[in-house]
Design a protein around this motif. Structure first.
Motif, mmCIF file in Angstrom:
data_model
loop_
_atom_site.group_PDB
_atom_site.id
_atom_site.type_symbol
_atom_site.label_atom_id
_atom_site.label_comp_id
_atom_site.label_asym_id
_atom_site.label_seq_id
_atom_site.Cartn_x
_atom_site.Cartn_y
_atom_site.Cartn_z
ATOM 1 N N ILE A 10 0.848 -1.191 0.000
ATOM 2 C CA ILE A 10 0.000 0.000 0.000
ATOM 3 C C ILE A 10 0.882 1.239 0.000
ATOM 4 O O ILE A 10 1.860 1.323 0.752
ATOM 5 C CB ILE A 10 -0.903 0.025 1.255
ATOM 6 C CG1 ILE A 10 -1.804 -1.213 1.270
ATOM 7 C CG2 ILE A 10 -1.730 1.297 1.301
ATOM 8 C CD1 ILE A 10 -2.556 -1.396 2.561
ATOM 9 N N GLU A 25 1.015 6.369 6.755
ATOM 10 C CA GLU A 25 2.020 5.298 6.709
ATOM 11 C C GLU A 25 2.406 4.854 8.124
ATOM 12 O O GLU A 25 2.392 3.655 8.432
ATOM 13 C CB GLU A 25 3.267 5.785 5.961
ATOM 14 C CG GLU A 25 4.403 4.770 5.953
ATOM 15 C CD GLU A 25 5.692 5.307 5.348
ATOM 16 O OE1 GLU A 25 6.586 4.476 5.097
ATOM 17 O OE2 GLU A 25 5.831 6.526 5.142
ATOM 18 N N PHE A 28 -0.553 3.160 9.961
ATOM 19 C CA PHE A 28 -0.790 1.812 9.442
ATOM 20 C C PHE A 28 0.293 0.854 9.918
ATOM 21 O O PHE A 28 0.026 -0.301 10.253
ATOM 22 C CB PHE A 28 -0.860 1.839 7.910
ATOM 23 C CG PHE A 28 -2.127 1.253 7.373
ATOM 24 C CD1 PHE A 28 -2.110 0.112 6.599
ATOM 25 C CD2 PHE A 28 -3.356 1.836 7.655
ATOM 26 C CE1 PHE A 28 -3.280 -0.435 6.115
ATOM 27 C CE2 PHE A 28 -4.529 1.306 7.174
ATOM 28 C CZ PHE A 28 -4.495 0.151 6.404
ATOM 29 N N ASN A 29 1.535 1.322 9.952
ATOM 30 C CA ASN A 29 2.636 0.482 10.435
ATOM 31 C C ASN A 29 2.505 0.157 11.918
ATOM 32 O O ASN A 29 3.065 -0.823 12.391
ATOM 33 C CB ASN A 29 3.991 1.136 10.148
ATOM 34 C CG ASN A 29 4.494 0.839 8.759
ATOM 35 O OD1 ASN A 29 4.348 -0.279 8.263
ATOM 36 N ND2 ASN A 29 5.077 1.827 8.112
ATOM 37 N N ILE A 39 4.185 -0.959 3.455
ATOM 38 C CA ILE A 39 3.450 0.297 3.525
ATOM 39 C C ILE A 39 4.439 1.442 3.297
ATOM 40 O O ILE A 39 5.479 1.514 3.957
ATOM 41 C CB ILE A 39 2.753 0.454 4.890
ATOM 42 C CG1 ILE A 39 1.793 -0.716 5.109
ATOM 43 C CG2 ILE A 39 2.010 1.778 4.961
ATOM 44 C CD1 ILE A 39 1.378 -0.921 6.528
#
Length: 161
Positions: A10, A25, A28-29, A39
């Motif tokens: 992504i 980013e 999400f990580n 990502i």
């Protein structure tokens, strides 16, 4: 709904890669997924590597995210051709990405597509750059709701595989 299908790579994209896409980013990580996801984030209009503004870093800390080390990077820094899902912050970004990558049109989406009702009715997650801390907090709060729903769809799809 928007296809998250088999997203394993992504890329989050915004204008300058200093506020919205690096927050996405890093957020999400910070989530845990059944499988490793690649990502990344980058900006459409990046001509030099710069840090995130202080207010962006302060606001991100409220969500447990550290943007202190972030340095902006342009599209060339991300492998967009290998991305399964490219997530834009604004409709203008979406259009520019589709023009640049017409073969990826079905994999380019707006983050707002994942926001709950009625937030998804507005297509843009507006740029808080140059605004005060409250604007960053509001932006990141909206983003978190959409990112959580996107993460839920990806986790659900991975469990089905």
């Amino acid at each position: 709904h928007v296809g998250t299908g088999h997203a394993h790579h992504i890329v989050f994209v915004c204008k300058g890669n200093v506020c919205r896409s690096p927050f996405a980013e890093c957020y999400f990580n910070s989530l845990s997924f059944p499988e490793n996801l690649k990502i990344e984030s980058c900006g459409l209009d990046v001509d030099q590597s710069v840090p995130s503004p202080e207010d962006a870093s302060s606001a991100a800390r409220e969500f447990g995210i550290d943007l202190i080390e972030n340095r902006s990077k342009g599209l060339a820094a991300c492998d967009l051709d290998k991305a399964d899902l490219i997530v834009a912050m604004e409709y203008d970004h979406f259009k520019r990405l589709v023009q640049k990558l017409p073969h990826k049109e079905n994999q380019i989406v707006l983050l707002r597509d994942f926001a709950p009702w009625p937030e998804f009715l507005a297509c843009n997650i507006n740029d808080p750059y140059g605004c005060d801390l409250d604007e960053f907090l509001t932006c990141f709060k909206t983003m978190r709701r959409a990112l959580d729903r996107l993460a839920g769809q990806i986790s659900q799809n991975q469990r089905r595989q």
